[in-house]
Write a protein that holds these residues in place. Sequence first.
Motif, PDB file in Angstrom:
ATOM      1  N   LEU A 220      49.172  46.700  37.378  1.00 23.98           N
ATOM      2  CA  LEU A 220      49.008  48.147  37.238  1.00 23.98           C
ATOM      3  C   LEU A 220      47.920  48.481  36.232  1.00 23.98           C
ATOM      4  N   PHE A 221      47.913  47.756  35.114  1.00 20.32           N
ATOM      5  CA  PHE A 221      46.875  48.035  34.112  1.00 20.32           C
ATOM      6  C   PHE A 221      45.486  47.783  34.671  1.00 20.32           C
ATOM      7  N   VAL A 263      41.894  43.238  42.434  1.00 21.28           N
ATOM      8  CA  VAL A 263      42.694  42.278  41.674  1.00 21.28           C
ATOM      9  C   VAL A 263      44.012  42.902  41.238  1.00 21.28           C
ATOM     10  N   GLY A 264      43.954  44.146  40.762  1.00 20.41           N
ATOM     11  CA  GLY A 264      45.172  44.819  40.324  1.00 20.41           C
ATOM     12  C   GLY A 264      46.174  44.996  41.445  1.00 20.41           C
ATOM     13  N   LEU A 265      45.707  45.453  42.596  1.00 22.14           N
ATOM     14  CA  LEU A 265      46.603  45.635  43.734  1.00 22.14           C
ATOM     15  C   LEU A 265      47.182  44.296  44.193  1.00 22.14           C
ATOM     16  N   ALA A 266      46.365  43.248  44.176  1.00 19.44           N
ATOM     17  CA  ALA A 266      46.832  41.925  44.591  1.00 19.44           C
ATOM     18  C   ALA A 266      47.927  41.419  43.643  1.00 19.44           C
ATOM     19  N   LEU A 267      47.765  41.642  42.336  1.00 20.43           N
ATOM     20  CA  LEU A 267      48.776  41.209  41.377  1.00 20.43           C
ATOM     21  C   LEU A 267      50.100  41.940  41.594  1.00 20.43           C
ATOM     22  N   VAL A 268      50.023  43.243  41.840  1.00 17.25           N
ATOM     23  CA  VAL A 268      51.244  44.010  42.068  1.00 17.25           C
ATOM     24  C   VAL A 268      51.925  43.558  43.357  1.00 17.25           C
TER      25      VAL A 268
END
Length: 283
Positions: A220-221, A263-268
């Motif tokens: 999210l960050f 990258v953020g969306l993939a991590l979530v």
Amino acid sequence: MPMLAPPFLVLPFPSIDPVLIELGPFAIRWYALAYVAGLLLGWWMAKRLCERPALWGGRSPIPPEAFDDAVVWIAFGVILGGRIGYVLFYNLAYYIENPLQALTVWHGGMAFHGGFLGSILAMYLFCRKRGLAFVSMLDIAAAVVPIGLFFGRLANFINGELWGRPTDVAWAMVFPHGGPEPRHPSQLYEAGLEGLLIFIMLQLAIRAGALTRPGTVAGLFVFLYGCARIFVEFFREPDPQLGYLAGGWLTMGMLLSLPMLAVGLALVARARRRPALSADAPV
């Protein structure tokens, strides 16, 4: 090009001395204090998060006392990564001709994206050395990074640097080194978005159980910062040595932030597919 506001409608820039205290050859600058305040408050809050089992669905994977040492590793990662990132991404030609100037960190010149990567590397090495859960460490760090961003952008404003583009908005300011045109106080936009707003959103996510799925807060960050930085870049003046990269609108800040969205969306998404932490889960 917008019509610029008449001088009598422009807000005066608050003339705050960038040097808080000067003792002979030694000077304490607001810029340095911003880093110290961000690190110390982030360290304090990180420990508080680790001390609240309810946020993790059980015991935290990271013992609170680990941050007593981790904060030193992270500080070096931020400072070295931030400086190296600025040298490589924003002013490489100058530092090739003046290599010793790359060491003068106290004169300013730090890149968030470089500090971001440097802190991740530092946390990875620290977790590997201590046998700690790296992804949960990332989550805790992500939850407190906006504190440092908030203070850092306020320090940029005090220094009268990284100002915005010329504008006719009612809150425009004439910066001491920004020419006669009234400009967006883009440093304050960044303090509000990258610092305050993202901090509040991450705290709400944590209260909703985000820490029980490792990688959620970090993702999210990364995504929210990418969105905030790209938005503010439309109001921030590009670095003069770079200007616009393509089509008269793309900036280096945008270019470096675009991958953060994916990258953020993939991590979530990855975190949502993994089982949640629970009181009886191994840590």
